[in-house]
Design an enzyme around this catalytic site. Structure first.
Site, PDB file in Angstrom:
ATOM      1  N   LYS A  26       0.816  -1.208   0.000  1.00  0.00           N
ATOM      2  CA  LYS A  26       0.000   0.000   0.000  1.00  0.00           C
ATOM      3  C   LYS A  26       0.857   1.269   0.000  1.00  0.00           C
ATOM      4  O   LYS A  26       0.639   2.187  -0.796  1.00  0.00           O
ATOM      5  CB  LYS A  26      -0.918  -0.031   1.215  1.00  0.00           C
ATOM      6  N   SER A  27       1.840   1.325   0.888  1.00  0.00           N
ATOM      7  CA  SER A  27       2.668   2.526   0.998  1.00  0.00           C
ATOM      8  C   SER A  27       3.437   2.798  -0.289  1.00  0.00           C
ATOM      9  O   SER A  27       3.543   3.942  -0.750  1.00  0.00           O
ATOM     10  CB  SER A  27       3.649   2.381   2.166  1.00  0.00           C
ATOM     11  N   GLY A  98      -4.497   8.759   4.883  1.00  0.00           N
ATOM     12  CA  GLY A  98      -3.569   9.695   5.497  1.00  0.00           C
ATOM     13  C   GLY A  98      -2.281   9.827   4.697  1.00  0.00           C
ATOM     14  O   GLY A  98      -1.683  10.908   4.635  1.00  0.00           O
ATOM     15  N   SER A 171       7.590  10.108  12.133  1.00  0.00           N
ATOM     16  CA  SER A 171       6.506   9.914  11.172  1.00  0.00           C
ATOM     17  C   SER A 171       7.072   9.839   9.768  1.00  0.00           C
ATOM     18  O   SER A 171       7.614  10.825   9.257  1.00  0.00           O
ATOM     19  CB  SER A 171       5.493  11.061  11.259  1.00  0.00           C
ATOM     20  N   GLN A 173       5.300   9.597   7.134  1.00  0.00           N
ATOM     21  CA  GLN A 173       4.453  10.419   6.266  1.00  0.00           C
ATOM     22  C   GLN A 173       4.894  11.879   6.280  1.00  0.00           C
ATOM     23  O   GLN A 173       4.973  12.520   5.228  1.00  0.00           O
ATOM     24  CB  GLN A 173       2.989  10.306   6.689  1.00  0.00           C
ATOM     25  N   ASP A 324       1.801  -0.423  11.974  1.00  0.00           N
ATOM     26  CA  ASP A 324       0.581  -0.984  11.390  1.00  0.00           C
ATOM     27  C   ASP A 324       0.225  -2.340  11.980  1.00  0.00           C
ATOM     28  O   ASP A 324      -0.934  -2.767  11.917  1.00  0.00           O
ATOM     29  CB  ASP A 324       0.726  -1.114   9.871  1.00  0.00           C
ATOM     30  N   ARG A 355      -6.635   3.269  18.038  1.00  0.00           N
ATOM     31  CA  ARG A 355      -6.415   1.824  18.014  1.00  0.00           C
ATOM     32  C   ARG A 355      -6.097   1.234  19.379  1.00  0.00           C
ATOM     33  O   ARG A 355      -6.234   0.016  19.566  1.00  0.00           O
ATOM     34  CB  ARG A 355      -5.326   1.477  16.986  1.00  0.00           C
ATOM     35  N   ARG A 398      -7.722  -2.162   9.829  1.00  0.00           N
ATOM     36  CA  ARG A 398      -6.781  -3.039  10.526  1.00  0.00           C
ATOM     37  C   ARG A 398      -7.401  -3.642  11.789  1.00  0.00           C
ATOM     38  O   ARG A 398      -7.049  -4.756  12.183  1.00  0.00           O
ATOM     39  CB  ARG A 398      -5.479  -2.305  10.827  1.00  0.00           C
TER      40      ARG A 398
END
Length: 441
Positions: A26-27, A98, A171, A173, A324, A355, A398
């Protein structure tokens, strides 16, 4: 994408096992799609993840001038813009992603136009001041029009200047956002992280021939100015997603002598901390690396054999490379003998759901004793699992998948509500669960 119901019933299974290939990472899919849209020419991408999040990235890049389509064989073709992005007619809605909103903000900060980025309710509750502050220091104007420093985000790009920036919170991201913005700055942009995070962006830059220097925890990139880099289209193959493989690794680990083989999965060292956790918990893990290029993403095969699980502790430098998979570590904790501790993981509070709270609530419904903490939890494992009521995903993909893995170990069938969110990252999850012996209705 698959059509799945709002609720499923997962039945307990004594044995799970077999061979499986997981969908594309995905990333990496997000990042490759963005860079392909900036390139000149046509990029062919195989094993691109056709999930809601990644499709939303494609739609955003199309609104900015790229063109994309999937072939009958499932390959993705992207006709790039040559760096000449359009100003879209309206807001770019990236759904629940995100990764898309933060990385794309970096690219748009270097464009001479105004853009608006938005998403669903979950995305619009996640913190965005962490990209606003450094992007404004670089010279962009960033307005957070949501409550409490959240999306929608209005970005007015312009001539960017390089900065030396130390991330207050680890992070990948935010790091990637600033590196992408740095492509359009004049001079050297430097980003220092407190502990190592995923390096997919750095590896992709090297693959594309973009000069980048990594010195310990500091990443530096020399910008190309307002015109950005001159990128040429090239083919890509996306490796299998380790975070998707993680569900089947944990499913096998919980069963003595159960064996699962996963082929062609990404083995980036900053993604596979779960393998060490599984070994410490008592599973047998074998890894066979098949790729040789140190700059690109390492790929290989994993074979896991289950055993009697014992409790583990995770925290500190483990967390960014395990972020994750932490819901699955909580599942391991419920299945292991002893008390499993997750700490230094406050970042879980601002994911697609909180989460920490959502996993604690669901584990309690399954009869597991959990102590919820500000930055993690303590899980007392080894007891009987029986749901006192249906468990919930809280709209978090998730959480839904982690609870499905745990449900296969319960004494009775478990109802999981609101599972449509699984399409966000793993549209074929339920079919793959059946493929290794699970029973779902």
């Amino acid at each position: 994408m698959s059509q799945i119901p709002q609720s499923v019933i997962v039945h307990p299974r004594e044995n799970l096992g077999g061979s499986i290939e997981v969908p594309g990472d995905k990333s990496i899919s997000h990042r490759v799609a963005m860079m392909a849209a900036l390139a000149s020419g046509t990029t062919k991408i195989s094993n691109f993840l056709q999930s809601e999040d990644c499709v939303n990235t494609l739609r955003a890049m199309e609104a900015l001038g790229a063109r994309s389509f999937f072939t009958a064989e499932g390959d993705l073709t992207i006709q790039g813009t040559g760096g000449n992005l359009l100003e879209p007619a309206g807001p770019l809605n990236v759904g629940n992603s995100g990764t898309t909103i933060r990385l794309l903000a970096g690219i748009l900060a270097g464009q001479s136009a105004t853009y608006e980025l938005t998403g669903d309710d979950s995305l619009c509750s996640r913190p965005m001041t962490r990209i606003k502050d450094p992007l404004e220091r670089m010279g962009a104007k960033v307005e957070l029009t949501g409550e409490k420093g959240t999306a929608p985000i209005k970005i007015t790009g312009g001539r960017l200047k390089p900065i030396n920036y130390t991330l207050p919170v680890a992070s990948a991201q935010v790091k990637s956002c600033l590196l992408l913005a740095g492509l359009f700055a004049e001079g050297v942009t430097s980003v220092t992280e407190p502990i190592p995070t995923r390096d997919h962006t750095e590896r992709l830059f090297r693959t594309l021939g973009i000069p980048i220097n990594v010195d310990g925890l500091t990443v530096q990139i020399t910008g190309f100015g307002p015109s950005g880099p001159s990128l040429k289209a090239r083919p890509f193959r996306i490796p299998g997603d380790f975070s998707s493989a993680a569900f089947w690794l944990v499913a096998a680990a919980a069963r003595r002598k159960s064996v699962v083989n996963i082929a062609g999965v990404g083995l980036n060292p900053r993604r596979i901390a779960l393998l060490d956790v599984l070994k410490r918990a008592g599973a047998q893990v074998e890894v066979k690396l098949s790729s040789a290029n140190s700059d690109a993403e390492p790929v290989g095969d994993i074979r896991i054999t289950g055993g009697k699980l014992k409790a583990v502790e995770v925290g500190g430098a483990d967390i960014p490379n395990l972020i994750d998979e932490l819901p699955l570590v909580a599942v391991l904790g419920a299945l292991a003998e002893g008390t499993t501790i997750i700490r230094n993981a406050a970042e879980l509070r601002v994911k697609e759901s909180d989460r920490i709270a959502t996993m604690a609530a669901n584990l309690r419904l399954m009869g597991v004793e959990v102590e919820e903490r500000d930055d993690g939890m303590a899980i007392q494992g080894g007891g009987a699992l029986k749901a006192s009521a249906p468990v919930r995903s809280y709209g978090d993909h998730r959480i839904a998948m982690a609870m499905a893995v745990l449900a296969t170990c319960a004494e009775e069938p478990v109802v999981i509500n609101n599972v449509a969110c699984v399409d966000t990252s793993y549209p074929g999850f339920w079919n793959d669960l059946k493929q290794i012996g699970g029973q779902v209705e």
